[in-house]
Design a protein around this motif. Structure first.
Motif, PDB file in Angstrom:
ATOM      1  N   UNK A 135      52.613  37.121  44.260  1.00 38.92           N
ATOM      2  CA  UNK A 135      51.952  35.832  44.477  1.00 38.92           C
ATOM      3  C   UNK A 135      51.518  35.209  43.153  1.00 38.92           C
ATOM      4  N   UNK A 136      51.012  36.021  42.231  1.00 39.34           N
ATOM      5  CA  UNK A 136      50.546  35.514  40.940  1.00 39.34           C
ATOM      6  C   UNK A 136      51.684  35.045  40.045  1.00 39.34           C
ATOM      7  N   UNK A 137      52.872  35.556  40.246  1.00 37.95           N
ATOM      8  CA  UNK A 137      54.018  35.172  39.422  1.00 37.95           C
ATOM      9  C   UNK A 137      54.299  33.675  39.517  1.00 37.95           C
ATOM     10  N   UNK A 138      53.898  33.065  40.614  1.00 36.25           N
ATOM     11  CA  UNK A 138      54.113  31.637  40.810  1.00 36.25           C
ATOM     12  C   UNK A 138      52.984  30.777  40.228  1.00 36.25           C
ATOM     13  N   UNK A 139      51.992  31.421  39.631  1.00 37.76           N
ATOM     14  CA  UNK A 139      50.829  30.750  39.043  1.00 37.76           C
ATOM     15  C   UNK A 139      50.190  29.743  40.005  1.00 37.76           C
ATOM     16  N   UNK A 170      41.064  38.652  39.403  1.00 37.62           N
ATOM     17  CA  UNK A 170      42.176  37.723  39.204  1.00 37.62           C
ATOM     18  C   UNK A 170      41.738  36.283  39.468  1.00 37.62           C
ATOM     19  N   UNK A 171      40.899  36.107  40.457  1.00 41.54           N
ATOM     20  CA  UNK A 171      40.392  34.770  40.763  1.00 41.54           C
ATOM     21  C   UNK A 171      39.632  34.200  39.564  1.00 41.54           C
ATOM     22  N   UNK A 172      38.773  35.014  38.966  1.00 38.72           N
ATOM     23  CA  UNK A 172      38.019  34.569  37.782  1.00 38.72           C
ATOM     24  C   UNK A 172      38.949  34.340  36.592  1.00 38.72           C
ATOM     25  N   UNK A 173      39.838  35.294  36.347  1.00 41.19           N
ATOM     26  CA  UNK A 173      40.714  35.233  35.171  1.00 41.19           C
ATOM     27  C   UNK A 173      41.647  34.028  35.206  1.00 41.19           C
ATOM     28  N   UNK A 174      42.214  33.739  36.380  1.00 44.60           N
ATOM     29  CA  UNK A 174      43.176  32.651  36.490  1.00 44.60           C
ATOM     30  C   UNK A 174      42.551  31.363  37.034  1.00 44.60           C
ATOM     31  N   UNK A 175      41.231  31.390  37.254  1.00 39.97           N
ATOM     32  CA  UNK A 175      40.504  30.219  37.734  1.00 39.97           C
ATOM     33  C   UNK A 175      41.191  29.590  38.950  1.00 39.97           C
ATOM     34  N   UNK A 176      41.442  30.431  39.945  1.00 40.01           N
ATOM     35  CA  UNK A 176      42.138  29.955  41.145  1.00 40.01           C
ATOM     36  C   UNK A 176      41.264  30.172  42.369  1.00 40.01           C
ATOM     37  N   UNK A 177      41.587  29.427  43.409  1.00 37.15           N
ATOM     38  CA  UNK A 177      40.897  29.594  44.675  1.00 37.15           C
ATOM     39  C   UNK A 177      41.434  30.801  45.421  1.00 37.15           C
ATOM     40  N   UNK A 178      40.594  31.366  46.275  1.00 34.69           N
ATOM     41  CA  UNK A 178      40.989  32.523  47.065  1.00 34.69           C
ATOM     42  C   UNK A 178      40.436  32.353  48.466  1.00 34.69           C
ATOM     43  N   UNK A 179      41.316  32.365  49.445  1.00 36.10           N
ATOM     44  CA  UNK A 179      40.903  32.352  50.846  1.00 36.10           C
ATOM     45  C   UNK A 179      41.240  33.723  51.410  1.00 36.10           C
ATOM     46  N   UNK A 180      40.217  34.406  51.906  1.00 35.00           N
ATOM     47  CA  UNK A 180      40.407  35.719  52.530  1.00 35.00           C
ATOM     48  C   UNK A 180      40.337  35.549  54.038  1.00 35.00           C
ATOM     49  N   UNK A 181      41.324  36.056  54.713  1.00 35.34           N
ATOM     50  CA  UNK A 181      41.312  36.084  56.173  1.00 35.34           C
ATOM     51  C   UNK A 181      41.108  37.541  56.552  1.00 35.34           C
TER      52      UNK A 181
END
Length: 179
Positions: free
Chosen positions: A10-14, A42-53
């Protein structure tokens, strides 16, 4: 290891956002913690959103900022994580939090929400949780509650959200609240 591979793919797609559907299912507690720590890092490092289901509110306590609790395909409560754990405003959320195993209750019977979830093809009229709800009254069986504003950034789809909040003495932590 499979979970980590899926995360790497998933992270490979940035992405700006990752949606993780049950990322800790079927993992032991130690590996669950490692996967959740990895996702948070990873969320902090790449400054991305994360939705956990997830169905396990105990897993998300240290990772989530906000929680949306769903029942029968519908959001029944939304709140900042600490507020939700400290004082749930929906009986289903209260039931979920009370069913989280805790070390300080070792040896005691686990709490379970009575009854079974409805079939999604035959949801009862009114509030979908009404057949299982200890607080259900006639209005719950006929009128589907909207998401009532509880406080800024909080909402509950319960006609009796105030009473649900009032179940806790002022200042007392919910037994399901993270320690």
């Amino acid at each position: 290891m499979r979970q980590r591979i899926m995360i790497a793919m998933a992270l490979a797609l940035e992405p700006d956002l990752i949606i993780a559907d049950e990322p800790t299912t079927a993992l032991d507690v130690t590996v669950q913690a490692q996967v959740m720590d990895l996702l948070a890092e990873l969320q902090r490092e790449f400054n991305m959103g994360l939705i956990l289901i997830t169905h396990d509110l105990g897993v998300v306590a240290d990772v989530a900022d906000r929680i949306a609790v769903m029942y029968a395909g519908r959001i029944v409560e939304t709140a900042p994580v600490r507020e939700l754990y400290a004082a749930p405003a929906h009986p289903y959320t209260r039931g979920l939090l009370d069913s989280v195993p805790r070390l300080d209750r070792k040896g005691r019977q686990l709490h379970a929400i009575k009854g079974l979830p409805p079939s999604l093809t035959d949801i009862p009229p009114g509030c979908p949780f009404n057949p299982r709800c200890p607080r259900a009254r006639d209005v719950c069986r006929t009128d589907r509650p909207p998401l009532f504003p509880v406080a800024p950034g909080r909402a509950s789809a319960c006609h009796f959200w105030k009473e649900t909040l009032d179940d806790l003495p002022a200042g007392a932590p919910n037994e399901g609240a993270p320690g």
